[in-house]
Design a protein around this motif. Sequence first.
Motif, PDB file in Angstrom:
ATOM      1  N   GLN A 161       0.370 -16.239  -5.431  1.00  0.00           N
ATOM      2  CA  GLN A 161       0.809 -16.078  -4.050  1.00  0.00           C
ATOM      3  C   GLN A 161       1.667 -14.828  -3.901  1.00  0.00           C
ATOM      4  O   GLN A 161       1.603 -14.154  -2.866  1.00  0.00           O
ATOM      5  N   ARG A 162       2.435 -14.482  -4.914  1.00  0.00           N
ATOM      6  CA  ARG A 162       3.207 -13.238  -4.839  1.00  0.00           C
ATOM      7  C   ARG A 162       2.275 -12.019  -4.809  1.00  0.00           C
ATOM      8  O   ARG A 162       2.559 -11.029  -4.126  1.00  0.00           O
ATOM      9  N   VAL A 163       1.165 -12.095  -5.538  1.00  0.00           N
ATOM     10  CA  VAL A 163       0.168 -11.018  -5.466  1.00  0.00           C
ATOM     11  C   VAL A 163      -0.412 -10.949  -4.052  1.00  0.00           C
ATOM     12  O   VAL A 163      -0.573  -9.864  -3.483  1.00  0.00           O
ATOM     13  N   ALA A 164      -0.698 -12.117  -3.461  1.00  0.00           N
ATOM     14  CA  ALA A 164      -1.233 -12.153  -2.099  1.00  0.00           C
ATOM     15  C   ALA A 164      -0.227 -11.581  -1.098  1.00  0.00           C
ATOM     16  O   ALA A 164      -0.616 -10.878  -0.150  1.00  0.00           O
ATOM     17  N   VAL A 165       1.050 -11.857  -1.316  1.00  0.00           N
ATOM     18  CA  VAL A 165       2.090 -11.289  -0.452  1.00  0.00           C
ATOM     19  C   VAL A 165       2.106  -9.767  -0.599  1.00  0.00           C
ATOM     20  O   VAL A 165       2.197  -9.034   0.399  1.00  0.00           O
ATOM     21  N   SER A 219      -4.810 -20.418   0.366  1.00  0.00           N
ATOM     22  CA  SER A 219      -5.707 -20.374  -0.796  1.00  0.00           C
ATOM     23  C   SER A 219      -5.651 -19.047  -1.544  1.00  0.00           C
ATOM     24  O   SER A 219      -6.489 -18.788  -2.406  1.00  0.00           O
ATOM     25  N   PHE A 220      -4.681 -18.208  -1.212  1.00  0.00           N
ATOM     26  CA  PHE A 220      -4.447 -16.904  -1.857  1.00  0.00           C
ATOM     27  C   PHE A 220      -5.519 -15.868  -1.508  1.00  0.00           C
ATOM     28  O   PHE A 220      -5.216 -14.718  -1.226  1.00  0.00           O
ATOM     29  N   ASN A 221      -6.812 -16.269  -1.599  1.00  0.00           N
ATOM     30  CA  ASN A 221      -7.936 -15.364  -1.285  1.00  0.00           C
ATOM     31  C   ASN A 221      -7.935 -14.103  -2.136  1.00  0.00           C
ATOM     32  O   ASN A 221      -8.309 -13.027  -1.672  1.00  0.00           O
ATOM     33  N   LEU A 222      -7.515 -14.233  -3.388  1.00  0.00           N
ATOM     34  CA  LEU A 222      -7.617 -13.110  -4.313  1.00  0.00           C
ATOM     35  C   LEU A 222      -9.034 -13.035  -4.878  1.00  0.00           C
ATOM     36  O   LEU A 222      -9.757 -14.022  -4.921  1.00  0.00           O
ATOM     37  N   ILE A 223      -9.422 -11.839  -5.312  1.00  0.00           N
ATOM     38  CA  ILE A 223     -10.752 -11.641  -5.886  1.00  0.00           C
ATOM     39  C   ILE A 223     -10.650 -11.784  -7.400  1.00  0.00           C
ATOM     40  O   ILE A 223      -9.964 -10.992  -8.066  1.00  0.00           O
ATOM     41  N   ASP A 224     -11.305 -12.803  -7.935  1.00  0.00           N
ATOM     42  CA  ASP A 224     -11.162 -13.147  -9.350  1.00  0.00           C
ATOM     43  C   ASP A 224     -11.577 -12.018 -10.286  1.00  0.00           C
ATOM     44  O   ASP A 224     -11.041 -11.901 -11.401  1.00  0.00           O
ATOM     45  N   GLU A 225     -12.538 -11.196  -9.857  1.00  0.00           N
ATOM     46  CA  GLU A 225     -13.058 -10.135 -10.730  1.00  0.00           C
ATOM     47  C   GLU A 225     -12.170  -8.893 -10.747  1.00  0.00           C
ATOM     48  O   GLU A 225     -12.424  -7.963 -11.515  1.00  0.00           O
ATOM     49  N   LEU A 226     -11.148  -8.863  -9.903  1.00  0.00           N
ATOM     50  CA  LEU A 226     -10.237  -7.723  -9.836  1.00  0.00           C
ATOM     51  C   LEU A 226      -8.895  -8.078 -10.457  1.00  0.00           C
ATOM     52  O   LEU A 226      -8.444  -9.221 -10.387  1.00  0.00           O
ATOM     53  N   THR A 227      -8.250  -7.088 -11.058  1.00  0.00           N
ATOM     54  CA  THR A 227      -6.918  -7.293 -11.610  1.00  0.00           C
ATOM     55  C   THR A 227      -5.896  -7.414 -10.482  1.00  0.00           C
ATOM     56  O   THR A 227      -6.208  -7.181  -9.308  1.00  0.00           O
ATOM     57  N   VAL A 228      -4.670  -7.768 -10.852  1.00  0.00           N
ATOM     58  CA  VAL A 228      -3.583  -7.813  -9.878  1.00  0.00           C
ATOM     59  C   VAL A 228      -3.460  -6.470  -9.168  1.00  0.00           C
ATOM     60  O   VAL A 228      -3.387  -6.399  -7.932  1.00  0.00           O
ATOM     61  N   TYR A 229      -3.435  -5.397  -9.946  1.00  0.00           N
ATOM     62  CA  TYR A 229      -3.325  -4.051  -9.372  1.00  0.00           C
ATOM     63  C   TYR A 229      -4.456  -3.796  -8.384  1.00  0.00           C
ATOM     64  O   TYR A 229      -4.230  -3.313  -7.266  1.00  0.00           O
ATOM     65  N   GLU A 230      -5.687  -4.119  -8.767  1.00  0.00           N
ATOM     66  CA  GLU A 230      -6.851  -3.830  -7.927  1.00  0.00           C
ATOM     67  C   GLU A 230      -6.863  -4.682  -6.664  1.00  0.00           C
ATOM     68  O   GLU A 230      -7.292  -4.227  -5.597  1.00  0.00           O
TER      69      GLU A 230
END
Length: 222
Positions: A148-152, A91-102
């Motif tokens: 997913q590449r950001v998650a990696v 599910s990637f688990n990225l934080i929507d409020e943060l940019t790719v960098y963050e």
Amino acid sequence: MIKIRNLSKSYFTDELETTPLKNIDFDIDKGEFVAVMGPSGCGKSTLLNIVGLLDAPSEGSYEFLESQVADKSERQLGRIRKQNIGFIFQSFNLIDELTVYENVELPLLYQDTSASQRREKIHALLDKMGILHRENHYPKQLSGGQQQRVAVCRALITEPSLILADEATGNLDSSSGEEVMKTLVELNKQGCTIMMVTHSDEHACYAGRIVRMLDGKFVCEA
């Protein structure tokens, strides 16, 4: 690197006992790429969580990097995770409020890394993964493959010795899934140990060893 003996895991409610893992013996050597397969509910993710120090076994022993996990406090386990283990989730688990960098920067904020060092490491990794031009974008502005590449990248930014991937290609189209698998293979060639849970026979073939589970036990290995 990983040595598990006679490991079981049970969960209890008022009326029910569930045992997703039963008397598991399992080793992973440093530098291996191991795929764990089996039907839903067979214990794959439970095993991955225990290996990743996110859960504890009910019985048996687990040695990580030649040290017994049961002897460690929660603070010590957290430190071991941060220093040695990277997680990649379906599910990637990225934080929507943060940019790719963050998002990629987040694990480094828990380490003694200066802002300039963080910037250098993040830019190098984003560039390697082909998404440096997206560093100021937010997750919802990216495709599934890009997320997913950001998650990696986030999993790799601390240079962990072990990568745990739980259905990392499950939400991706075939092309994006192949990209992620090739990235994992390249990381493994560079010396990173990888344990991957997958339903895909095609993606499991990228691993050096395939272990199959059924009803909380290992049933075969190839």
